[in-house]
Design a protein around this motif. Structure first.
Motif, PDB file in Angstrom:
ATOM      1  N   TRP A  75      -3.838   4.594 -14.239  1.00  0.00           N
ATOM      2  CA  TRP A  75      -4.117   5.558 -13.165  1.00  0.00           C
ATOM      3  C   TRP A  75      -3.732   6.969 -13.600  1.00  0.00           C
ATOM      4  O   TRP A  75      -4.496   7.927 -13.416  1.00  0.00           O
ATOM      5  CB  TRP A  75      -3.351   5.184 -11.890  1.00  0.00           C
ATOM      6  N   ARG A 117      -0.806  -2.705  -8.776  1.00  0.00           N
ATOM      7  CA  ARG A 117      -2.038  -3.323  -9.272  1.00  0.00           C
ATOM      8  C   ARG A 117      -2.881  -3.857  -8.125  1.00  0.00           C
ATOM      9  O   ARG A 117      -4.117  -3.734  -8.135  1.00  0.00           O
ATOM     10  CB  ARG A 117      -1.703  -4.458 -10.247  1.00  0.00           C
ATOM     11  N   THR A 118      -2.233  -4.483  -7.146  1.00  0.00           N
ATOM     12  CA  THR A 118      -2.967  -5.049  -6.017  1.00  0.00           C
ATOM     13  C   THR A 118      -3.669  -3.962  -5.221  1.00  0.00           C
ATOM     14  O   THR A 118      -4.815  -4.127  -4.793  1.00  0.00           O
ATOM     15  CB  THR A 118      -1.997  -5.824  -5.102  1.00  0.00           C
ATOM     16  N   THR A 119      -3.004  -2.831  -5.037  1.00  0.00           N
ATOM     17  CA  THR A 119      -3.551  -1.753  -4.221  1.00  0.00           C
ATOM     18  C   THR A 119      -4.556  -0.893  -4.978  1.00  0.00           C
ATOM     19  O   THR A 119      -5.651  -0.589  -4.468  1.00  0.00           O
ATOM     20  CB  THR A 119      -2.416  -0.862  -3.691  1.00  0.00           C
ATOM     21  N   MET A 120      -4.198  -0.485  -6.190  1.00  0.00           N
ATOM     22  CA  MET A 120      -5.010   0.474  -6.935  1.00  0.00           C
ATOM     23  C   MET A 120      -6.025  -0.190  -7.857  1.00  0.00           C
ATOM     24  O   MET A 120      -6.976   0.452  -8.310  1.00  0.00           O
ATOM     25  CB  MET A 120      -4.111   1.393  -7.769  1.00  0.00           C
ATOM     26  N   GLY A 121      -5.801  -1.440  -8.194  1.00  0.00           N
ATOM     27  CA  GLY A 121      -6.724  -2.164  -9.066  1.00  0.00           C
ATOM     28  C   GLY A 121      -6.478  -1.968 -10.549  1.00  0.00           C
ATOM     29  O   GLY A 121      -7.142  -2.608 -11.375  1.00  0.00           O
ATOM     30  N   ILE A 122      -5.562  -1.099 -10.907  1.00  0.00           N
ATOM     31  CA  ILE A 122      -5.215  -0.824 -12.301  1.00  0.00           C
ATOM     32  C   ILE A 122      -3.711  -0.588 -12.387  1.00  0.00           C
ATOM     33  O   ILE A 122      -3.065  -0.273 -11.375  1.00  0.00           O
ATOM     34  CB  ILE A 122      -5.976   0.411 -12.852  1.00  0.00           C
ATOM     35  N   ARG A 133       0.829  -1.204   0.000  1.00  0.00           N
ATOM     36  CA  ARG A 133       0.000   0.000   0.000  1.00  0.00           C
ATOM     37  C   ARG A 133       0.865   1.257   0.000  1.00  0.00           C
ATOM     38  O   ARG A 133       0.600   2.204  -0.747  1.00  0.00           O
ATOM     39  CB  ARG A 133      -0.927  -0.024   1.215  1.00  0.00           C
TER      40      ARG A 133
END
Length: 358
Positions: A300, A290-295, A251
């Protein structure tokens, strides 16, 4: 139209040119050879012998057609009315600002056959149409739409159409070995089978190739291609995948990357440099983001640029001005992302928010 065939416009043989008199025929229109009594009685049937050089209407022309002029009913076996498609174009993308280059090839051929050759990089191709034959490692590979082909660096190969009717079309990229080792252990990957059936990955490779051939944005290239090539090596090569354990502090890593991209949106830093600053590999950084933001990072940043663009459009600036102020390559690049995020063009949005009736 071949001038050596001796044919008239109607397709029949003609023994004269326009305006040439037929031998034995007078300008008066009267047939010669009759007596005055016959003319007076009205018995003036035309006794002229037909010109033997003019074939009877019921007699087909049996002459052999000119071999150099194709018959109008003979069509190209491949596609009626289509000329050969021998087209190829190259695009050079960079993996991050000032990063290493990576070449993209878009090809569409009907008859082209490659001479035996090799590349210094991995060749990763996706067939998008027709049928291709590739000679590689002593075997003949039959490649069709949707398949991925991986050819190793330094290995000789050739390619050409699989038949006389379909031609072949493909998208290919040429990746240095390091790009396929970021998420694996044990050195460059080895692909036992050059032909790979992975529809999901093939579609992702094709989409990335298409987008980057249109606009080779460095951050987008660095966000997408190493990720996809790592997936290719992890799924289909003999290399051992690196552990997929969560990246410690993911994160915080994602927030750091996000803030750097926002602060430098006109000339964003390379992900490889950001990863080195954080003591990570690029693959680890991409996983954490990718894991944190989803993209991925490029997506982004594109959405952040669109948000900034909205403010400038609302102030009255034109799309062409706004594109460069928020870091897009040009107005087309801005428009592509604006429509993805807001479903309208920048010009439509600008006109809407400036409408006095709103």
């Amino acid at each position: 139209m071949n001038g050596g065939t001796g044919r008239s416009e109607g397709g029949r043989a003609s023994g004269r040119t326009d305006g040439e008199r037929v031998p034995g025929h007078t300008d008066s229109g009267q047939a010669p050879g009759y007596t005055d009594r016959e003319r007076a009685s009205g018995r003036t049937e035309d006794k002229r012998t037909p010109d033997k050089r003019t074939p009877d209407k019921r007699t087909p022309d049996k002459r052999t057609p000119d071999k150099h002029t194709p018959d109008k009913h003979t069509e190209d076996k491949r596609t009626p009315g289509r000329t050969d498609r021998e087209q190829a174009s190259w695009t050079r993308a960079r993996l991050g600002r000032c990063g290493p280059p990576l070449d993209l090839l878009t090809a569409c051929f009907d008859r082209h056959v490659y001479a035996p050759h090799a590349h210094d990089e991995y060749t990763v191709g996706v067939c998008v149409g027709g049928a291709e034959i590739i000679d590689y490692r002593g075997d003949r590979i039959h490649n069709g739409p949707g398949a991925i082909v991986v050819l190793a660096p330094g290995e000789m190969h050739t390619g050409g159409p699989a038949n006389d009717t379909d031609g072949y079309a493909y998208r290919a990229l040429y990746a240095g070995p390091a790009l396929l080792t970021e998420g694996t252990l044990g050195g460059p990957p080895h692909f036992r089978e050059p032909l790979i059936d992975d529809p999901e990955l093939a579609a992702a490779l094709r989409a990335a190739h298409t987008d980057l051939s249109t606009c080779p944005d460095p951050l987008e290239a660095e966000s997408r291609l190493p990720w996809l090539l790592t997936a290719l090596a992890r799924r289909h090569s003999t290399a051992r995948p690196a552990a997929d354990d969560p990246v410690p502090g993911a994160r915080g890593i994602a927030r750091t990357v996000r803030d750097r991209l926002a602060d430098e949106l006109l000339a964003p830093p390379a992900l490889a440099d950001l990863a080195a600053d954080l003591g990570l590999s690029r693959y680890q950084l991409l996983r954490a983001f990718r894991t944190t933001m989803g993209i991925p990072p490029y997506a982004w940043l594109a959405q952040h640029r669109v948000a900034r663009a909205r403010v400038l459009l609302e102030s009255g600036l034109r799309p062409a001005e706004v594109a460069s102020l928020v870091g897009f390559a040009d107005q087309a690049h801005l428009t592509r992302w604006f429509r993805k995020v807001l479903a309208v063009t920048p010009a439509t949005y600008r006109n809407s928010v400036q409408d006095p009736g709103r």
